[in-house]
Design a protein around this motif. Structure first.
Motif, mmCIF file in Angstrom:
data_model
loop_
_atom_site.group_PDB
_atom_site.id
_atom_site.type_symbol
_atom_site.label_atom_id
_atom_site.label_comp_id
_atom_site.label_asym_id
_atom_site.label_seq_id
_atom_site.Cartn_x
_atom_site.Cartn_y
_atom_site.Cartn_z
ATOM 1 N N LYS A 148 -13.677 -1.617 1.890
ATOM 2 C CA LYS A 148 -14.294 -2.440 0.836
ATOM 3 C C LYS A 148 -15.559 -3.089 1.378
ATOM 4 O O LYS A 148 -15.539 -4.253 1.773
ATOM 5 C CB LYS A 148 -13.325 -3.542 0.392
ATOM 6 C CG LYS A 148 -11.884 -3.073 0.180
ATOM 7 C CD LYS A 148 -11.583 -2.936 -1.282
ATOM 8 C CE LYS A 148 -10.153 -2.475 -1.495
ATOM 9 N NZ LYS A 148 -10.105 -1.480 -2.589
ATOM 10 N N PRO A 149 -16.655 -2.329 1.441
ATOM 11 C CA PRO A 149 -17.885 -2.892 2.017
ATOM 12 C C PRO A 149 -18.505 -4.003 1.158
ATOM 13 O O PRO A 149 -18.247 -4.103 -0.039
ATOM 14 C CB PRO A 149 -18.820 -1.685 2.128
ATOM 15 C CG PRO A 149 -18.253 -0.633 1.249
ATOM 16 C CD PRO A 149 -16.789 -0.925 1.072
ATOM 17 N N PHE B 60 -7.822 4.277 6.378
ATOM 18 C CA PHE B 60 -7.470 4.492 4.970
ATOM 19 C C PHE B 60 -8.674 4.258 4.064
ATOM 20 O O PHE B 60 -9.242 3.156 4.051
ATOM 21 C CB PHE B 60 -6.326 3.556 4.560
ATOM 22 C CG PHE B 60 -5.064 3.779 5.335
ATOM 23 C CD1 PHE B 60 -4.283 4.910 5.107
ATOM 24 C CD2 PHE B 60 -4.649 2.877 6.307
ATOM 25 C CE1 PHE B 60 -3.118 5.130 5.824
ATOM 26 C CE2 PHE B 60 -3.471 3.088 7.024
ATOM 27 C CZ PHE B 60 -2.713 4.217 6.785
ATOM 28 N N GLN C 255 0.848 -1.204 0.000
ATOM 29 C CA GLN C 255 0.000 0.000 0.000
ATOM 30 C C GLN C 255 0.881 1.250 0.000
ATOM 31 O O GLN C 255 1.864 1.320 0.735
ATOM 32 C CB GLN C 255 -0.895 -0.003 1.246
ATOM 33 C CG GLN C 255 -1.898 1.145 1.254
ATOM 34 C CD GLN C 255 -2.615 1.293 2.595
ATOM 35 O OE1 GLN C 255 -2.445 0.478 3.505
ATOM 36 N NE2 GLN C 255 -3.398 2.337 2.722
ATOM 37 N N LEU D 25 -8.673 1.204 1.771
ATOM 38 C CA LEU D 25 -8.873 -0.150 2.299
ATOM 39 C C LEU D 25 -10.319 -0.429 2.699
ATOM 40 O O LEU D 25 -10.629 -1.480 3.230
ATOM 41 C CB LEU D 25 -7.946 -0.396 3.498
ATOM 42 C CG LEU D 25 -6.488 -0.707 3.156
ATOM 43 C CD1 LEU D 25 -5.633 -0.784 4.415
ATOM 44 C CD2 LEU D 25 -6.384 -2.026 2.397
ATOM 45 N N CYS E 195 -16.096 2.907 9.838
ATOM 46 C CA CYS E 195 -15.768 2.184 8.607
ATOM 47 C C CYS E 195 -14.733 1.081 8.811
ATOM 48 O O CYS E 195 -14.504 0.269 7.926
ATOM 49 C CB CYS E 195 -15.255 3.149 7.545
ATOM 50 S SG CYS E 195 -16.497 4.333 7.046
ATOM 51 N N GLY E 196 -14.071 1.086 9.960
ATOM 52 C CA GLY E 196 -13.117 0.016 10.249
ATOM 53 C C GLY E 196 -11.745 0.180 9.634
ATOM 54 O O GLY E 196 -10.934 -0.745 9.685
ATOM 55 N N SER E 197 -11.457 1.362 9.052
ATOM 56 C CA SER E 197 -10.093 1.628 8.580
ATOM 57 C C SER E 197 -9.868 3.122 8.472
ATOM 58 O O SER E 197 -10.774 3.856 8.080
ATOM 59 C CB SER E 197 -9.840 0.984 7.218
ATOM 60 O OG SER E 197 -8.578 1.400 6.740
#
Lengths: 135, 202
Positions: A35-36, A30, A12, A33, A26-28
């Motif tokens: 990607k739902p 970035f 990355q 990264l 959103c869990g990141s």
């Protein structure tokens, strides 16, 4: 890269991370990264579980957000140890987390053994916050 | 060592009792691709990792997986803490109730107990990192499946967070594999075992 008989994953490249409260949701940190799963969009919830927080809870949420930023940034640094921007941000967030934890300990209760404060006020993390605790 | 912090990595506040949902989610506690298995996998593999940064990454991700295990347990607990006997019977939670009442016990959705047989610590960096990449994908699929089945937003929010983390971890393990490959002979990555034949490492 493009070798046969072994897995290859592109490294990355640095992008300015998202410092808003969205990052935790959103869990990141970035954008790249995130990607739902299509099901997430189809079943988009009308209400999220983040509303109606009490005062102590929103202070805790701020700590969770800053610590999450640090956790996610550290994983990036584990595989990109020389990224100067990431190292600078890490310093900033280390300081921020330290201050928030000390303040929370003073106003509410100590979150770890290294924080000074009144442990009797401590809430049990898995109970889901004061609004729903029936002790 | 570890120090405990009295906060979840991601907030969990579930107000509706649902033993059926608890029974599905418990798989991510003690199931084959669950968070306990993930944590034990990475925290076991790290000791013999030949590349220092990869050992650090396994420690950091293994630690985060412990926090994920706590999120899953908090969800199961909140979904069953006000459980009535009628709800246990209707929700198919009666068999679990007989052995554990509403306590937490690591098992898969179908009742199989947690076991170390579900993960590997093979003593070869290339092999273990491929296992870790696969493990993150397997866990993501479980979260995909859970998200199809469950519609309570209070349950979905933490599940979406946990699913997103699997993808981030996958990327980091991929980068760790690349870092490990840098220390090997690119003409033949399989000429020696980087964890055992360390003298050949670049």
């Amino acid at each position: 890269m493009n070798e046969i008989a072994i897995a290859s994953i592109p490294i990355q490249k640095w992008e300015a991370p998202d410092e808003s409260e969205e990052a935790l949701v959103c869990g990141s940190i970035f954008q790249e990264l995130r990607k739902p799963f299509f099901i997430e969009e189809q079943m988009k919830s009308k209400k999220t579980c983040c509303c109606g927080r009490e005062e102590g809870e929103s202070a805790l949420r701020e700590i969770q957000q800053s610590q999450f930023f640090l956790i996610d940034l550290q994983l990036y640094l584990d595989t990109h140890p020389d990224e100067a921007d990431a190292k600078n941000l890490k310093k900033q967030y280390q300081q921020k987390c330290k201050e928030l934890m000390a303040q929370f300990a003073k106003e509410h209760y100590p979150l770890t053994i290294t924080c000074e404060g009144d442990e009797k006020k401590a809430e049990i993390p898995w109970e889901g916050g004061s609004a729903h605790v029936a002790l | 060592m570890w120090l405990y912090e009295k906060a979840l990595e991601f907030p969990v506040k579930i107000t509706k009792t649902c033993p059926k949902t608890a029974q599905m989610i418990i798989s991510q506690y003690g199931g084959p691709d669950g968070e306990l298995s993930a944590s034990m996998r990475y925290l076991s593999q790290r000791y013999t990792m030949p590349v220092k940064e990869v050992g650090c990454l396994l420690t950091d991700i293994g630690t985060e997986e412990l926090a994920h295990m706590e999120i899953i347990c908090a969800m199961v607990y909140q979904l069953t803490k006000n459980l009535t006997i009628e709800q246990a019977k209707e929700g198919g939670f009666d068999a679990y109730y007989i052995d554990h009442t509403t306590a937490l016990w690591p098992q898969a959705a179908a009742g199989l107990p947690f076991t170390a047989i579900e993960f590997q610590s093979k003593g070869d960096a290339i092999t273990d990192l491929h296992e870790d990449l696969a493990a993150e994908q397997k866990a993501r699929t479980v979260y995909d499946n859970l998200l199809r089945m469950i519609d309570d937003p209070e349950v979905r929010e933490p599940l979406k967070f946990l699913r997103a983390r699997e993808i981030v971890h996958f990327q980091r393990f991929g980068e760790a594999l690349e870092r490990t490959k840098d220390r090997l002979d690119s003409k033949n990555y399989y000429y020696f075992n980087p964890e055992f034949d360390k003298k050949f490492l670049k």
